[in-house]
Design a protein around this motif. Structure first.
Motif, PDB file in Angstrom:
ATOM      1  N   THR A  19     -12.983   0.533   8.110  1.00 27.37           N
ATOM      2  CA  THR A  19     -12.958   0.259   9.550  1.00 27.37           C
ATOM      3  C   THR A  19     -12.010   1.185  10.312  1.00 27.37           C
ATOM      4  O   THR A  19     -11.880   1.081  11.524  1.00 27.37           O
ATOM      5  N   SER A  21     -10.165   5.144  11.229  1.00 25.45           N
ATOM      6  CA  SER A  21     -10.628   6.431  11.750  1.00 25.45           C
ATOM      7  C   SER A  21     -11.317   7.258  10.644  1.00 25.45           C
ATOM      8  O   SER A  21     -12.443   7.752  10.821  1.00 25.45           O
ATOM      9  N   SER A  46      -8.416  -6.229   8.604  1.00 27.15           N
ATOM     10  CA  SER A  46      -8.493  -7.324   9.580  1.00 27.15           C
ATOM     11  C   SER A  46      -9.759  -7.301  10.439  1.00 27.15           C
ATOM     12  O   SER A  46     -10.133  -8.308  11.019  1.00 27.15           O
ATOM     13  N   GLU A 133       0.226   8.982   1.968  1.00 21.32           N
ATOM     14  CA  GLU A 133       1.422   8.223   1.587  1.00 21.32           C
ATOM     15  C   GLU A 133       1.454   7.954   0.086  1.00 21.32           C
ATOM     16  O   GLU A 133       2.531   7.858  -0.510  1.00 21.32           O
TER      17      GLU A 133
HETATM   18  P1  NDP Z   1      -6.545   3.697  10.730  1.00 23.28           P
HETATM   19  O1  NDP Z   1      -5.373   2.919  11.198  1.00 23.28           O
HETATM   20  O2  NDP Z   1      -7.534   4.165  11.707  1.00 23.28           O
HETATM   21  O3  NDP Z   1      -7.332   2.843   9.619  1.00 23.28           O
HETATM   22  C1  NDP Z   1      -6.638   2.232   8.578  1.00 23.28           C
HETATM   23  C2  NDP Z   1      -7.599   1.495   7.670  1.00 23.28           C
HETATM   24  O4  NDP Z   1      -6.853   0.843   6.660  1.00 23.28           O
HETATM   25  C3  NDP Z   1      -8.391   0.403   8.377  1.00 23.28           C
HETATM   26  O5  NDP Z   1      -9.647   0.287   7.775  1.00 23.28           O
HETATM   27  C4  NDP Z   1      -7.559  -0.846   8.130  1.00 23.28           C
HETATM   28  O6  NDP Z   1      -8.321  -2.047   8.182  1.00 23.28           O
HETATM   29  C5  NDP Z   1      -7.100  -0.568   6.719  1.00 23.28           C
HETATM   30  N1  NDP Z   1      -5.852  -1.242   6.386  1.00 23.28           N
HETATM   31  C6  NDP Z   1      -4.721  -1.300   7.105  1.00 23.28           C
HETATM   32  N2  NDP Z   1      -3.782  -2.014   6.450  1.00 23.28           N
HETATM   33  C7  NDP Z   1      -4.356  -2.416   5.296  1.00 23.28           C
HETATM   34  C8  NDP Z   1      -3.920  -3.213   4.208  1.00 23.28           C
HETATM   35  N3  NDP Z   1      -2.696  -3.749   4.167  1.00 23.28           N
HETATM   36  N4  NDP Z   1      -4.787  -3.425   3.192  1.00 23.28           N
HETATM   37  C9  NDP Z   1      -6.024  -2.908   3.220  1.00 23.28           C
HETATM   38  N5  NDP Z   1      -6.493  -2.156   4.226  1.00 23.28           N
HETATM   39  C10 NDP Z   1      -5.662  -1.918   5.244  1.00 23.28           C
HETATM   40  O7  NDP Z   1      -5.957   4.906   9.879  1.00 23.28           O
HETATM   41  P2  NDP Z   1      -6.594   6.356   9.655  1.00 23.28           P
HETATM   42  O8  NDP Z   1      -8.014   6.233   9.283  1.00 23.28           O
HETATM   43  O9  NDP Z   1      -6.196   7.241  10.766  1.00 23.28           O
HETATM   44  O10 NDP Z   1      -5.757   6.855   8.391  1.00 23.28           O
HETATM   45  C11 NDP Z   1      -6.027   6.403   7.086  1.00 23.28           C
HETATM   46  C12 NDP Z   1      -5.267   7.275   6.106  1.00 23.28           C
HETATM   47  O11 NDP Z   1      -5.794   8.590   6.183  1.00 23.28           O
HETATM   48  C13 NDP Z   1      -3.774   7.406   6.428  1.00 23.28           C
HETATM   49  O12 NDP Z   1      -3.057   7.451   5.232  1.00 23.28           O
HETATM   50  C14 NDP Z   1      -3.677   8.733   7.150  1.00 23.28           C
HETATM   51  O13 NDP Z   1      -2.431   9.359   6.965  1.00 23.28           O
HETATM   52  C15 NDP Z   1      -4.772   9.521   6.476  1.00 23.28           C
HETATM   53  N6  NDP Z   1      -5.325  10.600   7.303  1.00 23.28           N
HETATM   54  C16 NDP Z   1      -5.954  10.295   8.473  1.00 23.28           C
HETATM   55  C17 NDP Z   1      -6.468  11.297   9.281  1.00 23.28           C
HETATM   56  C18 NDP Z   1      -7.220  10.985  10.518  1.00 23.28           C
HETATM   57  O14 NDP Z   1      -7.765  11.898  11.154  1.00 23.28           O
HETATM   58  N7  NDP Z   1      -7.319   9.753  10.949  1.00 23.28           N
HETATM   59  C19 NDP Z   1      -6.308  12.709   8.893  1.00 23.28           C
HETATM   60  C20 NDP Z   1      -5.661  12.916   7.633  1.00 23.28           C
HETATM   61  C21 NDP Z   1      -5.194  11.890   6.876  1.00 23.28           C
HETATM   62  P3  NDP Z   1      -8.555  -2.880   9.573  1.00 23.28           P
HETATM   63  O15 NDP Z   1      -8.815  -1.870  10.630  1.00 23.28           O
HETATM   64  O16 NDP Z   1      -9.772  -3.682   9.241  1.00 23.28           O
HETATM   65  O17 NDP Z   1      -7.344  -3.700   9.824  1.00 23.28           O
END
Ligand code: NDP
Ligand code: MG
Length: 390
Positions: A19, A21, A46, A133
């Motif tokens: 869900t 990005s 969530s 991370e």
């Molecule tokens: P988002 O905040 O957009 O999404 C995070 C995702 O992780 C959501 O699906 C969320 O679920 C889920 N999540 C959050 N907390 C938990 C938990 N405790 N247990 C299980 N699932 C969890 O983050 P991004 O997509 O931006 O980033 C994700 C990872 O990718 C990060 O580590 C980031 O550093 C890395 N990254 C991201 C980039 C980007 O362009 N976005 C580029 C390069 C790396 P929900 O929404 O349902 O709560």
């Protein structure tokens, strides 16, 4: 030459963080390439409504919702569609063991992504790694486990994907150094007095990328680049002295490798995460797609600057933690997660974030080669310390 279409067996992907990005863009990639990929498992924390919508479209074998209070809603909706539903952190960790998963896309944000990635490696699943991370906290352990289990870790982070793409066909040639490019974020060129008063809204306005909130704040503070430096060290087995950061505000060159003959290779493209996600999932293939193309005429100038480590202290703290090694990057990450969360809730100022991280690093005793349990304890202790400092 690519194989004829009828021979393609789709790769079954578990999307951890579907869900978010990265997760939603990974589903865009799957939607474009249904012959190459299927979503075998979807995991969210969530956002039950989006998880349900995704499940109804992609028909995974199973979904997991982290937040147990949403279990009944998800279960009741997906039951008649023959999709298995699980809930809670333990289920997230265990779901990666499913035999029908070919690859795990680690796109949960933060430390929360560590346990499932480690378990996936232990079960010999190849990893497409967005969750930087994981390598910051426990790069030593994670890369060692991957070697032991014959697991490949394919970078999704755009800079690391760029390095990986530059290395294709060069596996025998030693790297002299790499340059990670950084956009500089929304506060590039600003001084300390400006940063003293910046707001959450200003920090969330990234000039080039649309991403989740945590990484967007990390980009504004340059902690993201600091985390990426440590991520690169583990992914490409580099010494700290081989890693450099160069600010490149246009985000067109995604990073560069310099070889021992002085030649530099760069990977270029528009800032769009779908390409590195697709490359990690399809490697070694390059799949045809309809994503927007780069046009030189729109970018007559590509420019480069030195990062300002005096103003953006997080980058200096990350370099320092990498040099020290051991549990220090784990402390850096845990403290950063706490302060970023607090900054998003407007409970600390922008510059205070670095103060708190620095104090946590100074106050924690050094552990040279932590075991998994020691990383868990270190993460927890640092969180308590950082919270007390806020
Ligand atoms: P988002 O905040 O957009 O999404 C995070 C995702 O992780 C959501 O699906 C969320 O679920 C889920 N999540 C959050 N907390 C938990 C938990 N405790 N247990 C299980 N699932 C969890 O983050 P991004 O997509 O931006 O980033 C994700 C990872 O990718 C990060 O580590 C980031 O550093 C890395 N990254 C991201 C980039 C980007 O362009 N976005 C580029 C390069 C790396 P929900 O929404 O349902 O709560
Ligand atoms: Mg990046």
């Amino acid at each position: 030459m690519s194989a004829p279409d009828h021979q393609i067996v789709p790769k079954r992907i578990a999307i951890m963080g579907s869900t978010g990005s990265i997760g939603t863009q990974a589903l865009d990639v799957i939607r474009e390439n249904p012959d190459h990929f299927t979503a075998e498992v979807l995991v969210a924390h969530s956002n039950a409504d989006l998880l349900i919508t995704q499940a109804l479209e992609f028909k995974p074998n199973a979904v997991v919702i982290g937040d147990e209070s949403k279990y009944k809603l998800v279960k009741d909706t997906l039951f008649e569609h023959d999709i298995k539903v699980f809930a809670g952190p333990k289920a997230i960790e265990q779901i990666v063991e499913m035999e029908t998963i070919d690859m795990v896309l680690a796109a949960i944000v933060g430390y929360a992504g560590l346990a499932s990635t480690i378990n996936a490696i232990r079960h010999r699943k190849h990893i497409a790694l967005a969750n930087k991370e994981t390598l910051v906290v426990a790069g030593d352990l994670v890369t060692r486990l991957a070697m032991e289990h014959g697991v490949n870790i394919y970078p999704v982070d755009s800079e690391h994907s760029a390095i990986f793409q530059c290395l294709a066909g060069e596996w025998e040639n030693p790297i002299e150094k790499i340059y990670l490019t950084a956009s500089g974020g929304p506060f590039r060129g600003k001084d300390i007095s400006f940063l003293q008063t910046v707001t959450r809204e200003q920090a969330l306005r990234h000039p080039n990328w649309t991403m989740g909130a945590k990484i967007t704040i990390d980009s504004a503070s340059l902690m993201n680049k600091g985390l990426e430096v440590i991520e690169a060290k583990w992914l490409f087995n580099l010494k700290p002295s081989q890693i450099d950061v160069i600010v490149h505000p246009q985000s067109i060159i995604h990073s560069l490798v310099q070889f021992e003959d002085g030649s530099i290779k760069a990977q270029m493209g528009l800032p769009d995460m779908k390409l590195p996600i697709q490359y990690a999932m399809a490697y070694p293939q390059r799949l045809k797609n309809t994503f927007p193309r780069f046009d030189f005429i729109n970018y007559p100038n590509l420019s480069f600057e030195k990062p300002d480590l005096g103003t953006f202290r997080n980058l200096a703290l990350a370099f320092d933690a990498m040099h020290k090694g051991g549990n220090m990057p784990c402390v850096l990450n845990a403290a950063n997660e706490v302060v970023v969360h607090a900054f998003l809730e407007e409970r600390v100022g922008f510059l205070q974030m670095s103060d708190i991280i620095e104090t946590c690093l100074a106050k924690t005793s050094f552990v040279n080669t932590p075991a998994y349990e020691e990383y868990v304890a270190c993460d927890l202790e640092t969180r308590l310390m950082a919270k007390a400092l806020i």
